[in-house]
Design an enzyme around this catalytic site. Structure first.
Site, PDB file in Angstrom:
ATOM      1  N   LYS A  72       0.836  -1.205   0.000  1.00  0.00           N
ATOM      2  CA  LYS A  72       0.000   0.000   0.000  1.00  0.00           C
ATOM      3  C   LYS A  72       0.879   1.268   0.000  1.00  0.00           C
ATOM      4  O   LYS A  72       0.662   2.175  -0.778  1.00  0.00           O
ATOM      5  CB  LYS A  72      -0.922   0.029   1.240  1.00  0.00           C
ATOM      6  N   ARG A 104      -9.669   0.893   8.484  1.00  0.00           N
ATOM      7  CA  ARG A 104      -9.207  -0.436   8.843  1.00  0.00           C
ATOM      8  C   ARG A 104     -10.251  -1.219   9.619  1.00  0.00           C
ATOM      9  O   ARG A 104     -10.012  -2.362   9.990  1.00  0.00           O
ATOM     10  CB  ARG A 104      -7.978  -0.304   9.736  1.00  0.00           C
ATOM     11  N   ARG A 163      12.107  -5.510   5.249  1.00  0.00           N
ATOM     12  CA  ARG A 163      11.897  -4.087   4.916  1.00  0.00           C
ATOM     13  C   ARG A 163      12.826  -3.175   5.723  1.00  0.00           C
ATOM     14  O   ARG A 163      13.009  -3.358   6.926  1.00  0.00           O
ATOM     15  CB  ARG A 163      10.450  -3.695   5.211  1.00  0.00           C
ATOM     16  N   ARG A 177      11.373  -1.176  11.200  1.00  0.00           N
ATOM     17  CA  ARG A 177      10.234  -0.858  12.073  1.00  0.00           C
ATOM     18  C   ARG A 177      10.142  -1.872  13.215  1.00  0.00           C
ATOM     19  O   ARG A 177      10.307  -3.065  12.999  1.00  0.00           O
ATOM     20  CB  ARG A 177       8.932  -0.892  11.253  1.00  0.00           C
ATOM     21  N   ARG A 199      -0.362  -8.885  13.418  1.00  0.00           N
ATOM     22  CA  ARG A 199      -0.941  -7.880  12.504  1.00  0.00           C
ATOM     23  C   ARG A 199      -1.776  -8.554  11.423  1.00  0.00           C
ATOM     24  O   ARG A 199      -2.828  -8.050  11.034  1.00  0.00           O
ATOM     25  CB  ARG A 199       0.187  -7.049  11.871  1.00  0.00           C
TER      26      ARG A 199
HETATM   27  P1  AP5 Z   1       4.864  -1.534   1.859  1.00  0.00           P
HETATM   28  O1  AP5 Z   1       4.555  -0.753   0.635  1.00  0.00           O
HETATM   29  O2  AP5 Z   1       5.477  -0.828   3.009  1.00  0.00           O
HETATM   30  O3  AP5 Z   1       3.569  -2.334   2.343  1.00  0.00           O
HETATM   31  P2  AP5 Z   1       2.335  -1.817   3.176  1.00  0.00           P
HETATM   32  O4  AP5 Z   1       1.144  -2.517   2.652  1.00  0.00           O
HETATM   33  O5  AP5 Z   1       2.299  -0.324   3.199  1.00  0.00           O
HETATM   34  O6  AP5 Z   1       2.719  -2.415   4.581  1.00  0.00           O
HETATM   35  P3  AP5 Z   1       2.677  -1.803   6.052  1.00  0.00           P
HETATM   36  O7  AP5 Z   1       3.453  -2.738   6.927  1.00  0.00           O
HETATM   37  O8  AP5 Z   1       3.142  -0.369   6.058  1.00  0.00           O
HETATM   38  O9  AP5 Z   1       1.184  -1.876   6.353  1.00  0.00           O
HETATM   39  P4  AP5 Z   1       0.510  -1.928   7.701  1.00  0.00           P
HETATM   40  O10 AP5 Z   1      -0.878  -1.767   7.243  1.00  0.00           O
HETATM   41  O11 AP5 Z   1       0.786  -3.053   8.583  1.00  0.00           O
HETATM   42  O12 AP5 Z   1       1.225  -0.720   8.493  1.00  0.00           O
HETATM   43  P5  AP5 Z   1       0.759   0.757   8.849  1.00  0.00           P
HETATM   44  O13 AP5 Z   1       1.964   1.598   8.854  1.00  0.00           O
HETATM   45  O14 AP5 Z   1      -0.410   1.180   8.049  1.00  0.00           O
HETATM   46  O15 AP5 Z   1       5.802  -2.755   1.420  1.00  0.00           O
HETATM   47  C1  AP5 Z   1       6.329  -3.655   2.369  1.00  0.00           C
HETATM   48  C2  AP5 Z   1       7.696  -4.195   1.882  1.00  0.00           C
HETATM   49  O16 AP5 Z   1       7.474  -4.920   0.672  1.00  0.00           O
HETATM   50  C3  AP5 Z   1       8.729  -3.109   1.528  1.00  0.00           C
HETATM   51  O17 AP5 Z   1      10.011  -3.580   1.860  1.00  0.00           O
HETATM   52  C4  AP5 Z   1       8.594  -2.949   0.017  1.00  0.00           C
HETATM   53  O18 AP5 Z   1       9.799  -2.515  -0.572  1.00  0.00           O
HETATM   54  C5  AP5 Z   1       8.225  -4.381  -0.409  1.00  0.00           C
HETATM   55  N1  AP5 Z   1       7.366  -4.405  -1.589  1.00  0.00           N
HETATM   56  C6  AP5 Z   1       6.356  -3.559  -1.916  1.00  0.00           C
HETATM   57  N2  AP5 Z   1       5.791  -3.930  -3.078  1.00  0.00           N
HETATM   58  C7  AP5 Z   1       6.450  -5.041  -3.483  1.00  0.00           C
HETATM   59  C8  AP5 Z   1       6.333  -5.883  -4.606  1.00  0.00           C
HETATM   60  N3  AP5 Z   1       5.403  -5.669  -5.542  1.00  0.00           N
HETATM   61  N4  AP5 Z   1       7.141  -6.963  -4.698  1.00  0.00           N
HETATM   62  C9  AP5 Z   1       8.086  -7.198  -3.747  1.00  0.00           C
HETATM   63  N5  AP5 Z   1       8.275  -6.412  -2.652  1.00  0.00           N
HETATM   64  C10 AP5 Z   1       7.455  -5.349  -2.529  1.00  0.00           C
HETATM   65  O19 AP5 Z   1       0.213   0.556  10.352  1.00  0.00           O
HETATM   66  C11 AP5 Z   1       1.095   0.267  11.419  1.00  0.00           C
HETATM   67  C12 AP5 Z   1       0.319   0.246  12.726  1.00  0.00           C
HETATM   68  O20 AP5 Z   1      -0.273   1.541  12.959  1.00  0.00           O
HETATM   69  C13 AP5 Z   1      -0.868  -0.721  12.781  1.00  0.00           C
HETATM   70  O21 AP5 Z   1      -0.482  -2.032  13.149  1.00  0.00           O
HETATM   71  C14 AP5 Z   1      -1.761  -0.044  13.840  1.00  0.00           C
HETATM   72  O22 AP5 Z   1      -1.284  -0.293  15.136  1.00  0.00           O
HETATM   73  C15 AP5 Z   1      -1.568   1.436  13.538  1.00  0.00           C
HETATM   74  N6  AP5 Z   1      -2.566   1.927  12.578  1.00  0.00           N
HETATM   75  C16 AP5 Z   1      -2.324   2.420  11.339  1.00  0.00           C
HETATM   76  N7  AP5 Z   1      -3.458   2.785  10.736  1.00  0.00           N
HETATM   77  C17 AP5 Z   1      -4.466   2.512  11.627  1.00  0.00           C
HETATM   78  C18 AP5 Z   1      -5.871   2.653  11.560  1.00  0.00           C
HETATM   79  N8  AP5 Z   1      -6.497   3.150  10.470  1.00  0.00           N
HETATM   80  N9  AP5 Z   1      -6.591   2.253  12.636  1.00  0.00           N
HETATM   81  C19 AP5 Z   1      -6.001   1.773  13.734  1.00  0.00           C
HETATM   82  N10 AP5 Z   1      -4.667   1.599  13.851  1.00  0.00           N
HETATM   83  C20 AP5 Z   1      -3.896   1.978  12.798  1.00  0.00           C
END
Ligand code: AP5
Length: 213
Positions: free
Chosen positions: A13, A88, A127, A160, A171
């Site tokens: 994402k 979410r 990552r 992270r 997660r």
């Molecule tokens: P990346 O693009 O970073 O993936 P992502 O889907 O953004 O993954 P996240 O871990 O950031 O998502 P998340 O939803 O767990 O975390 P968030 O920060 O939102 O890619 C990941 C890796 O893969 C990278 O190394 C990249 O280079 C690689 N990659 C990408 N595309 C690729 C491809 N096509 N092929 C190969 N490799 C690839 O949330 C973190 C925490 O915050 C949550 O756990 C929660 O506690 C809190 N939080 C955030 N939002 C909310 C909400 N709305 N409500 C409540 N709590 C929330």
């Protein structure tokens, strides 16, 4: 253009949101990035969010809903935005719909990235993110030219704290229980588009562009 990017942790994402932001010049709103910044600055919001994030749990709805309501009313969102990591939960999605209705705005598309759980674990454990510009790398599939250093701004890369296998599994479980039901929610509204998240980030980006064109 107003987009929601859905998908499990590691689905890409953030990667796709950054590419969309660059191509279309609209802001990426990542609740994860906003919360991580608050934790690192030790703000009141950060203090509230820290334990949930470290444990792989969602931060309470009322906290993130307020954040997003304020954010999408800011001037830089007037031409559109990309929601990355929000909504979410069903409650978050309902509140977002209410807010957009009050503003007489619609979501153009909800893009859901489907990726195999084993692949997600590999992506997340490898990552590395830039502490300054947020650029993302991967130990094996997208290594920086110099280990531990960002190719774009030369700052230090970090892992992270929630990218360890135990927290990743939590997660993924939280995603299945709380977030996956949003697929049905948006499918019923007729704007869900699902993409197989396999292939390089560039290949997937080209499919995203085809979907929204
Ligand atoms: P990346 O693009 O970073 O993936 P992502 O889907 O953004 O993954 P996240 O871990 O950031 O998502 P998340 O939803 O767990 O975390 P968030 O920060 O939102 O890619 C990941 C890796 O893969 C990278 O190394 C990249 O280079 C690689 N990659 C990408 N595309 C690729 C491809 N096509 N092929 C190969 N490799 C690839 O949330 C973190 C925490 O915050 C949550 O756990 C929660 O506690 C809190 N939080 C955030 N939002 C909310 C909400 N709305 N409500 C409540 N709590 C929330």
């Amino acid at each position: 253009m107003r987009l929601i990017l859905l998908g499990p942790p590691g689905a890409g994402k953030g990667t796709q949101a950054k590419m969309l932001k660059e191509k279309f010049g609209i802001p990426q709103i990542s609740t994860g990035d906003i919360l991580r910044k608050a934790v690192s600055n030790d703000t009141e919001l950060g203090k509230q969010a820290k334990a949930y994030m470290g444990d792989g749990q969602l931060v309470p709805d009322e906290i993130v809903i307020e954040l997003i309501k304020e954010k999408i009313k800011e001037d830089d969102c007037a031409g559109g935005f990309i929601l990355d990591g929000f909504p979410r939960t069903i409650v978050q999605a309902e509140k977002l719909s209410e807010t957009l209705e009050e503003m007489r705005l619609d979501i153009d598309a909800v893009i859901d990235f489907e990726v195999d759980p084993q692949e997600l674990i590999v992506r997340l454990t490898g990552r590395r993110s830039c502490s300054n510009c947020g650029a993302m790398f991967h130990d094996e599939t997208r290594p920086p030219a110099k280990t531990g250093v960002c190719d774009h701004c030369g700052s230090k890369l970090y892992q992270r704290p929630d990218d360890n296998e135990e927290t990743i599994l939590k997660r993924l479980e939280v995603y299945e229980n709380e977030t996956a039901p949003l697929k049905e929610f948006y499918s019923k509204q007729g704007n869900l588009k699902t993409l197989e998240g396999r292939g390089s980030a560039e290949e997937i980006f080209s499919q995203v562009c085809d979907l929204i064109s």
